[in-house]
Design a protein around this motif. Structure first.
Motif, PDB file in Angstrom:
ATOM      1  N   GLY A  11       4.988  21.626  -8.176  1.00 41.05           N
ATOM      2  CA  GLY A  11       4.407  22.220  -9.385  1.00 41.05           C
ATOM      3  C   GLY A  11       5.488  23.025 -10.075  1.00 41.05           C
ATOM      4  N   ILE A 177       3.387  18.433 -13.188  1.00 44.42           N
ATOM      5  CA  ILE A 177       2.205  17.699 -12.722  1.00 44.42           C
ATOM      6  C   ILE A 177       1.959  16.425 -13.531  1.00 44.42           C
ATOM      7  CG2 ILE A 177       1.025  19.780 -11.886  1.00 44.42           C
ATOM      8  CD1 ILE A 177      -0.771  19.550 -14.435  1.00 44.42           C
ATOM      9  N   ALA A 181       5.907  13.359 -11.964  1.00 40.52           N
ATOM     10  CA  ALA A 181       5.328  13.871 -10.714  1.00 40.52           C
ATOM     11  C   ALA A 181       4.245  12.922 -10.212  1.00 40.52           C
ATOM     12  CB  ALA A 181       4.766  15.279 -10.927  1.00 40.52           C
ATOM     13  N   VAL A 193       3.825  20.365  -0.424  1.00 47.04           N
ATOM     14  CA  VAL A 193       4.002  21.224  -1.583  1.00 47.04           C
ATOM     15  C   VAL A 193       4.787  22.463  -1.141  1.00 47.04           C
ATOM     16  CG1 VAL A 193       2.824  22.665  -3.280  1.00 47.04           C
ATOM     17  CG2 VAL A 193       1.875  20.430  -2.652  1.00 47.04           C
ATOM     18  N   ASP A 204       0.449  27.586 -10.328  1.00 42.69           N
ATOM     19  CA  ASP A 204       0.947  26.219 -10.404  1.00 42.69           C
ATOM     20  C   ASP A 204       0.436  25.375  -9.246  1.00 42.69           C
ATOM     21  OD1 ASP A 204       2.228  27.261 -12.544  1.00 42.69           O
ATOM     22  OD2 ASP A 204       4.264  27.041 -11.767  1.00 42.69           O
ATOM     23  N   ARG A 207      -3.083  24.049  -9.856  1.00 43.60           N
ATOM     24  CA  ARG A 207      -3.147  22.858 -10.715  1.00 43.60           C
ATOM     25  C   ARG A 207      -2.620  21.634  -9.973  1.00 43.60           C
ATOM     26  NH1 ARG A 207      -3.577  23.226 -16.320  1.00 43.60           N
ATOM     27  NH2 ARG A 207      -1.729  22.041 -16.881  1.00 43.60           N
ATOM     28  N   LEU A 208      -1.524  21.815  -9.240  1.00 44.50           N
ATOM     29  CA  LEU A 208      -0.941  20.674  -8.531  1.00 44.50           C
ATOM     30  C   LEU A 208      -1.910  20.126  -7.486  1.00 44.50           C
ATOM     31  CD1 LEU A 208       1.501  18.863  -8.012  1.00 44.50           C
ATOM     32  CD2 LEU A 208       2.357  20.583  -6.421  1.00 44.50           C
ATOM     33  N   SER A 209      -2.619  21.025  -6.775  1.00 42.63           N
ATOM     34  CA  SER A 209      -3.509  20.488  -5.742  1.00 42.63           C
ATOM     35  C   SER A 209      -4.707  19.762  -6.350  1.00 42.63           C
ATOM     36  CB  SER A 209      -3.939  21.552  -4.732  1.00 42.63           C
ATOM     37  OG  SER A 209      -3.973  22.797  -5.294  1.00 42.63           O
ATOM     38  N   THR A 212      -3.147  16.247  -6.653  1.00 39.74           N
ATOM     39  CA  THR A 212      -3.065  15.497  -5.394  1.00 39.74           C
ATOM     40  C   THR A 212      -4.472  15.093  -4.934  1.00 39.74           C
ATOM     41  OG1 THR A 212      -3.025  17.523  -4.068  1.00 39.74           O
ATOM     42  CG2 THR A 212      -0.904  16.548  -4.608  1.00 39.74           C
ATOM     43  N   THR A 219      -2.379  16.521   1.578  1.00 36.52           N
ATOM     44  CA  THR A 219      -1.432  17.520   1.090  1.00 36.52           C
ATOM     45  C   THR A 219      -1.256  18.658   2.093  1.00 36.52           C
ATOM     46  OG1 THR A 219      -2.214  16.999  -1.142  1.00 36.52           O
ATOM     47  CG2 THR A 219      -0.920  19.001  -0.901  1.00 36.52           C
TER      48      THR A 219
ATOM     49  N   GLU B  39       2.704  21.701 -18.401  1.00 35.08           N
ATOM     50  CA  GLU B  39       2.243  21.204 -17.102  1.00 35.08           C
ATOM     51  C   GLU B  39       1.913  22.377 -16.184  1.00 35.08           C
ATOM     52  OE1 GLU B  39       4.636  17.931 -15.443  1.00 35.08           O
ATOM     53  OE2 GLU B  39       5.658  17.891 -17.375  1.00 35.08           O
ATOM     54  N   GLU B  40       2.773  23.377 -16.226  1.00 31.51           N
ATOM     55  CA  GLU B  40       2.579  24.568 -15.394  1.00 31.51           C
ATOM     56  C   GLU B  40       2.774  25.819 -16.237  1.00 31.51           C
ATOM     57  OE1 GLU B  40       1.162  24.129 -12.792  1.00 31.51           O
ATOM     58  OE2 GLU B  40       2.175  22.884 -11.300  1.00 31.51           O
TER      59      GLU B  40
END
Lengths: 286, 282
Positions: A11, A177, A181, A193, A204, A207-209, A212, A219, B39-40
């Motif tokens: 992220g 993301i 990515a 991560v 961050d 949002r990234l999880s 995934t 993860t 994005e972040e």
């Protein structure tokens, strides 16, 4: 049997993806390595692959105006949704930094003055490291289409792993993301991560999880620089518990690690204990 | 002459873009903070942002009238992004790869395609501890951040105040979209081999756009890569060196802009702003 693929993502940038990837590569000893961070590729600095070959990467085409045919009507300028065409001295000029190669301008031009040309967007490399074959690339600065280049690298790494009978691929992913990515993680067996204890990194990781989870990728989390903000590290662990995130390791901030990387050396000795513990968790998973 | 807009970018992630942007946001009078790392977007975390209002950013994507569609496949083969697919007896379907260029609408021989707005992100207008922030947020799972960045930049262009734009990491299209309309670019790096390698690429990307550029070396005492030599190669001045400090790292972790935790940061960033204002005659 399909080789396992572990992708390291974050992220937020700069949390330590590349350093952790290099440590995992050294710990496993024999893997296929893939650097999927194609617009800021740094893994080669630590792994020093011996070059085996390189190939141009042709991304999207870009538009070109033939000034001898351009009548200066501006139809293309009005039709372009990416503000990539301007008029200069009565002729249309394409700024290739912003052209997405959609083909609209070529089709609206009444003089057939526009063509689409193949554009080299970067270079991909195959190499050999002390730990196994490596695929990496360089996107031209400001280039488009890193998702496609990432996909090419991962497919190449998978082919190499199959040909050479190597059961594991380690991929160093890009930050963010979106397109690159997502290209780096879809279909991977595990995403690690790398995060750090800060409000920004929490935001961050959250949002990234979601990404995934959406793509159904198992993860696991590593907290880097965990001792720089112990209170935030505790908070991160609480959130992990609540969100069912699996933390497989913690790495403290060590000046010696920074020094090793500054000497372009994998900090194997400096983080021996920490990586041993992470390896234990990964071996259970694999 | 309109007030100054500085974009903060880096190549390598995590070098301190948001710390620098947040510090400018709390130091320069009347400045508007803009988070173009859609994005972040985490500049708001450092600025204690509270949303005031939000607007959706949409892409114009095709909507196909099944009564008019003859399934001729013209749109599918014309699309350069692979955004339209057609199987069996149903009209083509649109996927997330659509860039909203409008070509399919143009090539459909029966006029079966019109365009509808598909939300891919939002722009949030926020109140912060010291002023205001506009941030772009790509919806999670969407692949293309660029239209959200462009929508954000268009929104703030109409606001006649000085601005700092916090850009996406990397050297690809999202970074370029963030710096595109700025008057000058401040590249934040660290003197490690990774920082130097990525700064080289970032300097190429930014000088290709013809933007005035300066370099800030963060954590300047952590390693000794030759940032000065690299910057000189592109004629970019090194404007400040800020050493690593556990105090700054701890403040950042808790969500405090470094300029509020350390007077050296406040002073150096004030100087950088003045440098750009005077060299660009603002």
């Amino acid at each position: 049997m399909k080789p396992h693929e572990i992708v390291v993502i974050s992220g937020k940038g700069g949390t330590g993806k590349t350093t952790l990837t290099s440590l995992l590569v050294a710990s496993f000893g024999k893997t296929v390595i893939c650097d999927a961070d194609v617009d800021a590729p740094d893994l080669e600095i630590l792994l020093k692959p011996e070059p085996l070959g390189e190939k141009p990467f042709w991304g999207m085409q870009t538009a070109k105006v033939d000034p001898s045919l351009c009548a200066g009507c501006s139809a293309c300028v009005r039709a372009c949704r990416f503000d990539a065409i301007t008029m200069a001295e009565g002729k249309a000029v394409v700024n290739t930094s912003f052209c997405e190669g959609c083909d609209v301008c070529r089709r609206v031009c009444p003089e057939s003055a526009i063509s689409l040309l193949d554009t080299r967007q970067g270079t991909s490399y195959e190499g050999l490291t002390d730990f196994g074959p490596m695929w990496h690339a360089k996107l031209n600065p400001g280039g488009e289409n890193s998702g496609k280049l990432v996909q090419f690298l991962r497919e190449s790494a998978l082919r190499t792993a199959r040909e050479k009978g190597i059961p594991l691929i380690l991929t160093d992913g890009p930050p963010g993301i979106a397109c690159p990515a997502i290209s780096a993680m879809t279909g991977a067996d595990l995403a690690i991560v790398v995060t750090e204890p800060s409000g920004a990194a929490f935001h961050d990781v959250d949002r990234l999880s979601q990404v995934t989870a959406r793509f159904g990728i198992p993860t696991a989390f590593v907290i880097n620089k965990a001792d720089l903000a112990p209170r935030m590290t505790e908070k991160l662990k609480e959130e992990a518990k609540a969100g069912n995130w699996k933390i497989i390791g913690e790495i403290p901030f060590k000046r010696a690690v920074v020094d090793a990387v500054a000497e372009t050396r994998i900090p194997v000795l400096e983080l021996e204990e920490e990586i041993k513990l992470i390896r234990k968790e990964l071996d259970v998973f694999l | 002459m309109s007030p100054l807009t500085i974009a903060v970018a880096s190549g390598k992630g995590g070098t301190g873009k948001s710390s620098v942007s947040a510090s400018l946001a709390v130091s320069v009078p009347d400045i508007l903070a803009v988070d173009a790392d859609v994005e972040e977007p985490n500049l708001g975390v450092l600025l204690g942002a509270e949303p005031l209002e939000s607007a959706l950013i949409s892409l114009k994507v095709p909507a196909i009238d099944r009564r008019l569609c003859t399934r001729c496949g013209e749109c599918v083969s014309a699309c350069k992004f692979g955004a339209l697919t057609m199987f069996g007896e149903t009209p083509p379907k649109v996927n997330d790869l659509c860039h909203g260029c409008g070509l399919c609408t143009m090539v459909c021989p029966t006029g079966a395609i019109s365009e509808i707005d598909r939300p891919i992100g939002e722009i949030r207008h926020c109140k912060t501890i010291k002023g205001e922030l506009y941030e772009g947020r790509l919806h999670v799972g969407k692949p293309n951040p660029v239209p959200v960045i462009e929508g954000l930049i268009k929104t703030v262009q109409g606001i006649n105040v000085p601005k700092v734009i916090d850009c996406a990491p990397g050297n690809a299209c999202p970074m370029v979209a963030g710096v595109r309309y700025a008057d000058a670019v401040l590249l934040v790096t660290e003197p490690t081999p990774f920082g130097a390698a990525d700064l080289d690429l970032a300097l190429q990307a930014v000088t290709n756009l013809g933007k005035p550029v300066g370099v800030l070396v963060n954590r300047s005492d952590l390693a000794a890569a030759d940032i000065d030599g690299l910057a000189a190669k592109y004629g970019a001045p090194v404007l400040a060196r800020l050493p690593f400090s556990r105090k700054i790292a701890a403040a950042y972790a808790e969500g405090t802009p470094p300029a509020l935790a350390d007077s050296l940061w406040a002073m150096e960033l004030g100087k950088i702003w003045d440098f750009f204002e005077s060299t660009l005659n603002r």
